[in-house]
Design a protein around this motif. Structure first.
Motif, PDB file in Angstrom:
ATOM      1  N   ILE A 142       0.850  -1.193   0.000  1.00 62.12           N
ATOM      2  CA  ILE A 142       0.000   0.000   0.000  1.00 62.12           C
ATOM      3  C   ILE A 142       0.886   1.243   0.000  1.00 62.12           C
ATOM      4  O   ILE A 142       0.615   2.218  -0.696  1.00 62.12           O
ATOM      5  CB  ILE A 142      -0.935   0.012   1.231  1.00 62.12           C
ATOM      6  CG1 ILE A 142      -1.904  -1.167   1.187  1.00 62.12           C
ATOM      7  CG2 ILE A 142      -1.669   1.347   1.357  1.00 62.12           C
ATOM      8  CD1 ILE A 142      -2.939  -1.111   0.112  1.00 62.12           C
ATOM      9  N   LYS A 143       1.972   1.181   0.749  1.00 57.33           N
ATOM     10  CA  LYS A 143       2.901   2.315   0.871  1.00 57.33           C
ATOM     11  C   LYS A 143       3.426   2.746  -0.499  1.00 57.33           C
ATOM     12  O   LYS A 143       3.561   3.938  -0.766  1.00 57.33           O
ATOM     13  CB  LYS A 143       4.051   1.915   1.787  1.00 57.33           C
ATOM     14  CG  LYS A 143       5.085   3.008   2.007  1.00 57.33           C
ATOM     15  CD  LYS A 143       6.046   2.653   3.109  1.00 57.33           C
ATOM     16  CE  LYS A 143       7.072   1.646   2.654  1.00 57.33           C
ATOM     17  NZ  LYS A 143       8.113   1.396   3.668  1.00 57.33           N
ATOM     18  N   ARG A 150      -0.612   6.325  -6.501  1.00 57.94           N
ATOM     19  CA  ARG A 150      -0.644   6.175  -7.957  1.00 57.94           C
ATOM     20  C   ARG A 150      -1.756   5.256  -8.437  1.00 57.94           C
ATOM     21  O   ARG A 150      -1.990   5.155  -9.623  1.00 57.94           O
ATOM     22  CB  ARG A 150       0.693   5.625  -8.450  1.00 57.94           C
ATOM     23  CG  ARG A 150       1.847   6.554  -8.216  1.00 57.94           C
ATOM     24  CD  ARG A 150       3.139   5.970  -8.768  1.00 57.94           C
ATOM     25  NE  ARG A 150       3.527   4.729  -8.146  1.00 57.94           N
ATOM     26  CZ  ARG A 150       4.305   4.617  -7.089  1.00 57.94           C
ATOM     27  NH1 ARG A 150       4.789   5.687  -6.520  1.00 57.94           N
ATOM     28  NH2 ARG A 150       4.620   3.446  -6.596  1.00 57.94           N
ATOM     29  N   TRP A 151      -2.427   4.543  -7.533  1.00 58.52           N
ATOM     30  CA  TRP A 151      -3.323   3.495  -7.982  1.00 58.52           C
ATOM     31  C   TRP A 151      -4.726   3.991  -8.259  1.00 58.52           C
ATOM     32  O   TRP A 151      -5.307   4.740  -7.495  1.00 58.52           O
ATOM     33  CB  TRP A 151      -3.391   2.355  -6.967  1.00 58.52           C
ATOM     34  CG  TRP A 151      -4.076   1.167  -7.548  1.00 58.52           C
ATOM     35  CD1 TRP A 151      -3.504   0.226  -8.353  1.00 58.52           C
ATOM     36  CD2 TRP A 151      -5.438   0.785  -7.403  1.00 58.52           C
ATOM     37  NE1 TRP A 151      -4.439  -0.709  -8.720  1.00 58.52           N
ATOM     38  CE2 TRP A 151      -5.637  -0.387  -8.157  1.00 58.52           C
ATOM     39  CE3 TRP A 151      -6.521   1.337  -6.728  1.00 58.52           C
ATOM     40  CZ2 TRP A 151      -6.866  -1.035  -8.238  1.00 58.52           C
ATOM     41  CZ3 TRP A 151      -7.754   0.698  -6.809  1.00 58.52           C
ATOM     42  CH2 TRP A 151      -7.907  -0.476  -7.555  1.00 58.52           C
ATOM     43  N   LYS A 152      -5.237   3.538  -9.395  1.00 56.34           N
ATOM     44  CA  LYS A 152      -6.646   3.648  -9.740  1.00 56.34           C
ATOM     45  C   LYS A 152      -6.932   2.459 -10.641  1.00 56.34           C
ATOM     46  O   LYS A 152      -6.001   1.786 -11.116  1.00 56.34           O
ATOM     47  CB  LYS A 152      -6.974   4.974 -10.416  1.00 56.34           C
ATOM     48  CG  LYS A 152      -6.245   5.202 -11.732  1.00 56.34           C
ATOM     49  CD  LYS A 152      -6.585   6.561 -12.292  1.00 56.34           C
ATOM     50  CE  LYS A 152      -5.819   6.780 -13.596  1.00 56.34           C
ATOM     51  NZ  LYS A 152      -6.094   8.064 -14.167  1.00 56.34           N
ATOM     52  N   PRO A 190      -1.363  -1.140 -12.310  1.00 51.49           N
ATOM     53  CA  PRO A 190      -0.849  -2.269 -11.514  1.00 51.49           C
ATOM     54  C   PRO A 190      -0.551  -1.848 -10.086  1.00 51.49           C
ATOM     55  O   PRO A 190      -0.311  -0.677  -9.811  1.00 51.49           O
ATOM     56  CB  PRO A 190       0.442  -2.651 -12.242  1.00 51.49           C
ATOM     57  CG  PRO A 190       0.892  -1.378 -12.876  1.00 51.49           C
ATOM     58  CD  PRO A 190      -0.362  -0.626 -13.245  1.00 51.49           C
ATOM     59  N   CYS A 191      -0.583  -2.803  -9.209  1.00 51.34           N
ATOM     60  CA  CYS A 191      -0.167  -2.597  -7.822  1.00 51.34           C
ATOM     61  C   CYS A 191       1.287  -3.014  -7.676  1.00 51.34           C
ATOM     62  O   CYS A 191       1.818  -3.770  -8.486  1.00 51.34           O
ATOM     63  CB  CYS A 191      -1.028  -3.439  -6.883  1.00 51.34           C
ATOM     64  SG  CYS A 191      -2.754  -2.943  -6.852  1.00 51.34           S
ATOM     65  N   ARG A 228      -3.659   2.632   6.606  1.00 49.08           N
ATOM     66  CA  ARG A 228      -2.918   2.583   7.878  1.00 49.08           C
ATOM     67  C   ARG A 228      -1.893   1.438   7.880  1.00 49.08           C
ATOM     68  O   ARG A 228      -1.040   1.370   8.741  1.00 49.08           O
ATOM     69  CB  ARG A 228      -3.874   2.458   9.052  1.00 49.08           C
ATOM     70  CG  ARG A 228      -4.572   1.124   9.171  1.00 49.08           C
ATOM     71  CD  ARG A 228      -5.489   1.106  10.401  1.00 49.08           C
ATOM     72  NE  ARG A 228      -6.230  -0.119  10.485  1.00 49.08           N
ATOM     73  CZ  ARG A 228      -7.432  -0.314   9.976  1.00 49.08           C
ATOM     74  NH1 ARG A 228      -8.031   0.638   9.306  1.00 49.08           N
ATOM     75  NH2 ARG A 228      -8.033  -1.472  10.117  1.00 49.08           N
ATOM     76  N   TYR A 229      -1.997   0.542   6.896  1.00 50.56           N
ATOM     77  CA  TYR A 229      -1.048  -0.569   6.755  1.00 50.56           C
ATOM     78  C   TYR A 229      -0.057  -0.267   5.635  1.00 50.56           C
ATOM     79  O   TYR A 229      -0.407   0.367   4.646  1.00 50.56           O
ATOM     80  CB  TYR A 229      -1.781  -1.869   6.395  1.00 50.56           C
ATOM     81  CG  TYR A 229      -2.741  -2.330   7.457  1.00 50.56           C
ATOM     82  CD1 TYR A 229      -2.284  -2.981   8.596  1.00 50.56           C
ATOM     83  CD2 TYR A 229      -4.103  -2.119   7.321  1.00 50.56           C
ATOM     84  CE1 TYR A 229      -3.165  -3.409   9.573  1.00 50.56           C
ATOM     85  CE2 TYR A 229      -4.986  -2.548   8.300  1.00 50.56           C
ATOM     86  CZ  TYR A 229      -4.516  -3.180   9.419  1.00 50.56           C
ATOM     87  OH  TYR A 229      -5.389  -3.600  10.382  1.00 50.56           O
ATOM     88  N   ASP A 230       1.153  -0.761   5.775  1.00 47.77           N
ATOM     89  CA  ASP A 230       2.124  -0.677   4.685  1.00 47.77           C
ATOM     90  C   ASP A 230       1.797  -1.691   3.599  1.00 47.77           C
ATOM     91  O   ASP A 230       2.039  -1.447   2.422  1.00 47.77           O
ATOM     92  CB  ASP A 230       3.541  -0.960   5.187  1.00 47.77           C
ATOM     93  CG  ASP A 230       4.117   0.174   6.014  1.00 47.77           C
ATOM     94  OD1 ASP A 230       3.503   1.264   6.064  1.00 47.77           O
ATOM     95  OD2 ASP A 230       5.180  -0.033   6.619  1.00 47.77           O
TER      96      ASP A 230
END
Length: 115
Positions: free
Chosen positions: A12-13, A18-20, A24-25, A87-89
């Motif tokens: 997530i960090k 950049r994500w939509k 890619p994640c 709240r999570y990395d």
């Protein structure tokens, strides 16, 4: 505990801003074989190159301390999941769900052409 290697770890960090949908994640690790030590370092955007984890491997890794990684259960891959879990990395998602997302968004699974 679940010992099946069916999860990808999404950073997530590194993905959040950049994500939509259609992007890619950022995924953890490099793929290892079942008998090898799991890769908890490095990143890729290609799910077939990323490490596959079991829930118990993450729960026993030490990365679940504090808010480093959400290790109680995988999260549902949906619009806004980065904000929901910011709240999570790192969060865990089911491999099959992420593969389906990549296919729907025409994203490469392994760095080659999408087919």
């Amino acid at each position: 505990m679940n010992n099946e290697r069916n999860l990808l770890a999404i950073s997530i960090k590194h993905t959040e801003h950049r994500w939509k949908f259609g992007k890619p994640c950022v995924l953890w690790g490099s793929r290892t074989q079942d008998g090898e030590k799991r890769s908890f370092g490095g990143y890729t955007i290609f799910p077939k190159k990323a490490e596959l984890y079991s829930l118990s491997e993450w729960q026993n890794s030490g990365y679940g301390a504090g808010n480093v990684c959400k290790v109680d259960e995988p999260v549902e891959l949906q619009i806004g999941f980065c904000k929901k879990f910011k709240r999570y990395d790192t969060v865990l998602v089911r491999y099959d769900d992420y593969i389906n997302y990549c296919k729907c968004a025409c994203l490469s699974l392994d760095g080659g052409e999408w087919r």
